[in-house]
Design a protein around this motif. Structure first.
Motif, PDB file in Angstrom:
ATOM      1  N   ILE B 194       0.844  -1.198   0.000  1.00 29.20           N
ATOM      2  CA  ILE B 194       0.000   0.000   0.000  1.00 29.20           C
ATOM      3  C   ILE B 194       0.880   1.249   0.000  1.00 29.20           C
ATOM      4  CG2 ILE B 194      -1.594   1.361   1.423  1.00 29.20           C
ATOM      5  CD1 ILE B 194      -2.932  -1.323   2.207  1.00 29.20           C
ATOM      6  N   VAL B 195       1.893   1.247   0.869  1.00 37.67           N
ATOM      7  CA  VAL B 195       2.766   2.422   0.960  1.00 37.67           C
ATOM      8  C   VAL B 195       3.656   2.534  -0.291  1.00 37.67           C
ATOM      9  CG1 VAL B 195       4.633   3.497   2.262  1.00 37.67           C
ATOM     10  CG2 VAL B 195       2.765   2.366   3.474  1.00 37.67           C
ATOM     11  N   GLY B 196       4.286   1.414  -0.673  1.00 38.69           N
ATOM     12  CA  GLY B 196       5.194   1.445  -1.821  1.00 38.69           C
ATOM     13  C   GLY B 196       4.472   1.801  -3.110  1.00 38.69           C
ATOM     14  N   GLY B 197       3.332   1.124  -3.370  1.00 32.92           N
ATOM     15  CA  GLY B 197       2.561   1.394  -4.583  1.00 32.92           C
ATOM     16  C   GLY B 197       1.945   2.786  -4.554  1.00 32.92           C
ATOM     17  N   GLY B 198       1.487   3.196  -3.377  1.00 37.14           N
ATOM     18  CA  GLY B 198       0.892   4.528  -3.246  1.00 37.14           C
ATOM     19  C   GLY B 198       1.909   5.622  -3.537  1.00 37.14           C
ATOM     20  N   LEU B 199       3.102   5.483  -2.957  1.00 38.18           N
ATOM     21  CA  LEU B 199       4.145   6.486  -3.204  1.00 38.18           C
ATOM     22  C   LEU B 199       4.528   6.507  -4.685  1.00 38.18           C
ATOM     23  CD1 LEU B 199       6.485   6.094  -0.093  1.00 38.18           C
ATOM     24  CD2 LEU B 199       4.972   8.014  -0.624  1.00 38.18           C
ATOM     25  N   ALA B 200       4.550   5.310  -5.322  1.00 37.88           N
ATOM     26  CA  ALA B 200       4.855   5.270  -6.755  1.00 37.88           C
ATOM     27  C   ALA B 200       3.787   6.040  -7.538  1.00 37.88           C
ATOM     28  CB  ALA B 200       4.935   3.821  -7.235  1.00 37.88           C
ATOM     29  N   GLY B 201       2.504   5.753  -7.250  1.00 34.80           N
ATOM     30  CA  GLY B 201       1.409   6.422  -7.959  1.00 34.80           C
ATOM     31  C   GLY B 201       1.463   7.935  -7.780  1.00 34.80           C
ATOM     32  N   ALA B 202       1.654   8.371  -6.526  1.00 31.63           N
ATOM     33  CA  ALA B 202       1.707   9.805  -6.252  1.00 31.63           C
ATOM     34  C   ALA B 202       2.931  10.431  -6.922  1.00 31.63           C
ATOM     35  CB  ALA B 202       1.745  10.043  -4.747  1.00 31.63           C
ATOM     36  N   GLY B 203       4.049   9.711  -6.896  1.00 34.21           N
ATOM     37  CA  GLY B 203       5.267  10.213  -7.541  1.00 34.21           C
ATOM     38  C   GLY B 203       5.046  10.448  -9.026  1.00 34.21           C
ATOM     39  N   GLY B 204       4.257   9.576  -9.648  1.00 35.57           N
ATOM     40  CA  GLY B 204       3.954   9.744 -11.070  1.00 35.57           C
ATOM     41  C   GLY B 204       3.217  11.039 -11.343  1.00 35.57           C
ATOM     42  N   VAL B 205       2.285  11.379 -10.460  1.00 36.66           N
ATOM     43  CA  VAL B 205       1.543  12.637 -10.643  1.00 36.66           C
ATOM     44  C   VAL B 205       2.496  13.826 -10.497  1.00 36.66           C
ATOM     45  CG1 VAL B 205      -0.393  14.028  -9.852  1.00 36.66           C
ATOM     46  CG2 VAL B 205      -0.519  11.540  -9.704  1.00 36.66           C
ATOM     47  N   LEU B 206       3.353  13.770  -9.476  1.00 46.89           N
ATOM     48  CA  LEU B 206       4.298  14.874  -9.258  1.00 46.89           C
ATOM     49  C   LEU B 206       5.185  15.062 -10.490  1.00 46.89           C
ATOM     50  CD1 LEU B 206       5.419  14.315  -5.546  1.00 46.89           C
ATOM     51  CD2 LEU B 206       3.700  15.900  -6.425  1.00 46.89           C
ATOM     52  N   TYR B 207       5.630  13.945 -11.063  1.00 49.87           N
ATOM     53  CA  TYR B 207       6.467  14.030 -12.262  1.00 49.87           C
ATOM     54  C   TYR B 207       5.695  14.695 -13.394  1.00 49.87           C
ATOM     55  CZ  TYR B 207       9.494  12.551 -16.104  1.00 49.87           C
ATOM     56  OH  TYR B 207      10.315  12.535 -17.200  1.00 49.87           O
ATOM     57  N   GLY B 208       4.451  14.265 -13.569  1.00 47.69           N
ATOM     58  CA  GLY B 208       3.633  14.833 -14.648  1.00 47.69           C
ATOM     59  C   GLY B 208       3.347  16.315 -14.462  1.00 47.69           C
ATOM     60  N   MET B 209       3.424  16.793 -13.221  1.00 44.88           N
ATOM     61  CA  MET B 209       3.191  18.213 -12.983  1.00 44.88           C
ATOM     62  C   MET B 209       4.380  19.050 -13.426  1.00 44.88           C
ATOM     63  SD  MET B 209       1.494  17.844  -9.298  1.00 44.88           S
ATOM     64  CE  MET B 209       0.401  19.174  -9.056  1.00 44.88           C
ATOM     65  N   THR B 210       5.554  18.431 -13.508  1.00 39.91           N
ATOM     66  CA  THR B 210       6.738  19.220 -13.852  1.00 39.91           C
ATOM     67  C   THR B 210       7.072  19.167 -15.336  1.00 39.91           C
ATOM     68  OG1 THR B 210       8.199  17.343 -13.395  1.00 39.91           O
ATOM     69  CG2 THR B 210       7.778  18.852 -11.580  1.00 39.91           C
ATOM     70  N   GLN B 211       6.564  18.153 -16.061  1.00 39.88           N
ATOM     71  CA  GLN B 211       6.907  18.065 -17.475  1.00 39.88           C
ATOM     72  C   GLN B 211       5.943  17.144 -18.229  1.00 39.88           C
ATOM     73  OE1 GLN B 211      10.825  15.883 -17.731  1.00 39.88           O
ATOM     74  NE2 GLN B 211      10.588  16.120 -15.525  1.00 39.88           N
TER      75      GLN B 211
END
Lengths: 307, 289
Positions: B194-211
């Motif tokens: 839950i934590v590992g997959g959740g952080l991955a999913g959220a990290g993807g959004v953060l990446y998409g916000m920058t480029q």
């Protein structure tokens, strides 16, 4: 009717050449992983090094025989250079380092001048092409050459695996500590096995370049490595005949679905079908690893999978 | 130069978020998960769907992408990793299977969304100078850094202040001892995903916000993410945070001297150099505690 037959015959030649080139490529991987237990997720890098070395030397006037030999040698040397730092570390580090090396190499090839950059290289001399034969006849002649060299590499690695040297490699795969206790220089054995596998991949790369008649970085994407893994795992890890069986099954399935993938089915576009096909490859790999990690011909007790 | 450092810190924060999740999974499950990058991509595309099809503001998609990433990870555990654990599969077999998961997941996304580069529908924000420094940062840049810091703080509190966090640390230090002491291993594994997959999913959004991004983003992020966890010490989420920032800054600063295409290679070279000097990474491995 004769046109159809000629088309079928030409298709058979290209099918067999592609499959045999992959057998050769997988024979190298099998020596590294199947025999010695080294997880190489960047095998395509050695295919690329062999291809570019042979072609670039050929373009600069080196005779094809020497250029090809140099492709093998340079691949093996890169194998040594990569293996030395990585092999002192654990399995997963080697996997990451090799995958990274392949991607970095492709980036470099894509961005420097002398490799032709993204356009790659084309119009170079290829073996047996100057005999005045038609393309069809050349295809079959070249296939014979590829089969002969693959058989040679096959026999050579079989010999190595069965020799006392090969027994040490298997001992390393099974239990590294035992090999150390017997006074074997593990790093030396591992590096040599990795380099030999890389050299075989280099030969496959040079032949692939001759067969394609043009190469560019797109030919050497990571998926090629994973296709080799599928073929090895499918046929039977640690068994050279497994590579043959795996390649025939894999390319058989590939050809069976190619017609649909080229044209698209109904509303589904070709690139989406191609993606679906890779989904199937991925699922196949997962299912194999869950239910039969040793492959069709492999023996489970032969495999260091329990580590 | 300072500008490159600032850009590097933004990218490094995203790496830290994604890498700490991967490192946590490694610490508990001993799984080197090559599909982690594609779980990051999955998060970005869940957010893209919510953002473009349903008109949701990107910031609202962040918690939803976390949940989607967590659900995906738990589902994959049920489908792939749990059966492999039951059969006593070794680390190498799991590693090879993770490649299969990566290929399947990425190409399922290509099938659904196409391979073209895309971007979130969000207002373009002006880059404004940071005080008197020669550094330009947009409000989004700051928000990405803050969101990453919040996620990492959350992970820290989870690991140090909760029962499940203590169980995670126990399991990563000595699995057999933890099991004998009555730690519910299945529950710990579920929370790890839950934590590992959740952080991955959220990290993807953060990446998409920058480029802008495409379905290959996770594959390209995988190398710097691995570099980050190896530099920090594999299996140590705190090391992954440090490694993420280091690799992020190193990659961006390299742009000052090298063509931008070599950014990926720089992270890789830093990783090799660190491995040669500190084979166990900067903070050592297996020290969740």
């Amino acid at each position: 009717m004769s046109g159809l037959l000629a088309g079928l015959v030409a298709y058979l030649a290209s099918f067999l050449t592609n499959a045999t080139l992959y057998v050769l490529f997988v024979v190298g991987l099998n020596l590294q992983y199947g025999t010695t237990g080294l997880v190489n997720f960047g095998h395509v890098a050695f295919l690329a090094i062999g291809a570019y070395t042979a072609v670039l030397l050929g373009v600069h006037g080196v005779p094809i025989l020497f250029a090809t030999a140099a492709g093998v040698a340079v691949s093996a040397v890169f194998g040594v250079l990569l293996a030395f730092p990585a092999l002192r570390l654990r399995d997963d580090y080697l996997a990451i380092v090799t995958i990274g090396f392949a991607e970095v190499l492709r980036t470099v090839v894509n961005n420097v001048q002398f490799t032709g950059g993204p356009q790659g290289i084309y119009g170079y001399a290829v073996p047996l092409r100057d005999l005045g034969l038609g393309y069809q006849a050349w295809q079959w002649l070249f296939l014979a050459l590829v089969v002969a060299l693959t058989a040679l590499a096959f026999a050579l690695t079989e010999y190595v695996v069965r020799s006392p040297y090969g027994r040490v490699l298997k001992a390393i795969r099974e239990d590294q500590e035992v090999a150390v206790a017997l006074g074997k220089n593990i790093v030396g054995y591992k590096v040599a096995s990795f380099a030999l596998g890389a050299g075989v991949a280099g030969l496959a790369g040079a032949l692939l370049a001759y067969y394609y008649g043009a190469i560019n970085p797109h030919n050497f994407e990571a998926i090629v490595t994973f296709e080799a893994w599928i073929i090895m795992v499918l046929g039977g890890t640690g068994r050279n005949w497994g590579a043959v069986l795996g390649a025939l099954i894999y390319f058989g399935l590939y050809s069976a679905t190619a017609r649909y993938a080229m044209s698209g089915v109904g509303a589904i576009a070709a690139d989406r079908l191609a993606a679906l096909r890779i989904v199937a490859i991925g699922v196949l790999l997962v299912v194999l690893m869950i239910y039969r990690p040793q492959g069709i011909l492999g023996r489970k007790e032969d495999l260091g999978l329990e580590r | 130069m300072l500008q490159f450092v600032a850009t590097g810190v933004v990218f490094g924060s995203i790496l830290a978020v994604t890498a700490s999740g991967l490192s946590l999974v490694y610490a508990i499950l001993k799984l080197t998960n090559f599909a982690h990058g594609d779980m990051v991509t999955f998060g970005a595309y869940v957010a893209l769907f919510l953002n473009l099809a349903l008109g949701l503001d990107v910031w609202w998609t962040l918690p939803l992408a976390f949940i989607a990433g967590a659900l995906l990870a738990v589902a994959l555990d049920g489908l792939v990793w749990a059966p492999m654990r039951r059969r006593g599969a070794g680390t190498v077999a799991m590693m090879i299977a993770s490649i299969g998961v990566a290929l399947a997941l990425r190409n399922a996304l290509v099938f659904l969304f196409g391979a073209d580069t895309t971007r979130f529908d969000m207002p373009v924000q002006p880059k404004v100078p940071l005080g008197s420094l020669p550094v330009m940062m947009s409000a989004d840049d700051w928000e990405v850094i803050v969101a990453a810091a919040v996620a990492i703080l959350g992970l820290h509190l989870l690991l140090t202040r909760t029962a499940i966090g203590r169980a995670m640390r126990a399991l990563s230090d000595n699995a057999a001892l933890a099991w004998v002491s009555g730690v519910d291993v299945d529950r710990v594994i579920r929370w790890t995903w839950i934590v590992g997959g959740g952080l991955a999913g959220a990290g993807g959004v953060l990446y998409g916000m920058t480029q802008p991004f495409n379905t290959n983003m996770g594959w390209f992020l995988l190398l710097p993410i691995f570099a980050a966890i190896i530099v920090g010490g594999i299996g140590n989420p705190y090391g992954a945070i440090l490694g993420g920032l280091l690799i992020g800054v190193a990659q961006e600063v390299s742009v000052a001297v090298l063509p931008t295409q070599y950014r990926l290679a720089v992270g890789f070279v830093v990783m090799i150099l660190v491995l040669l000097v500190y084979p166990r990474g900067l903070l050592g491995q297996r020290s969740l505690s």
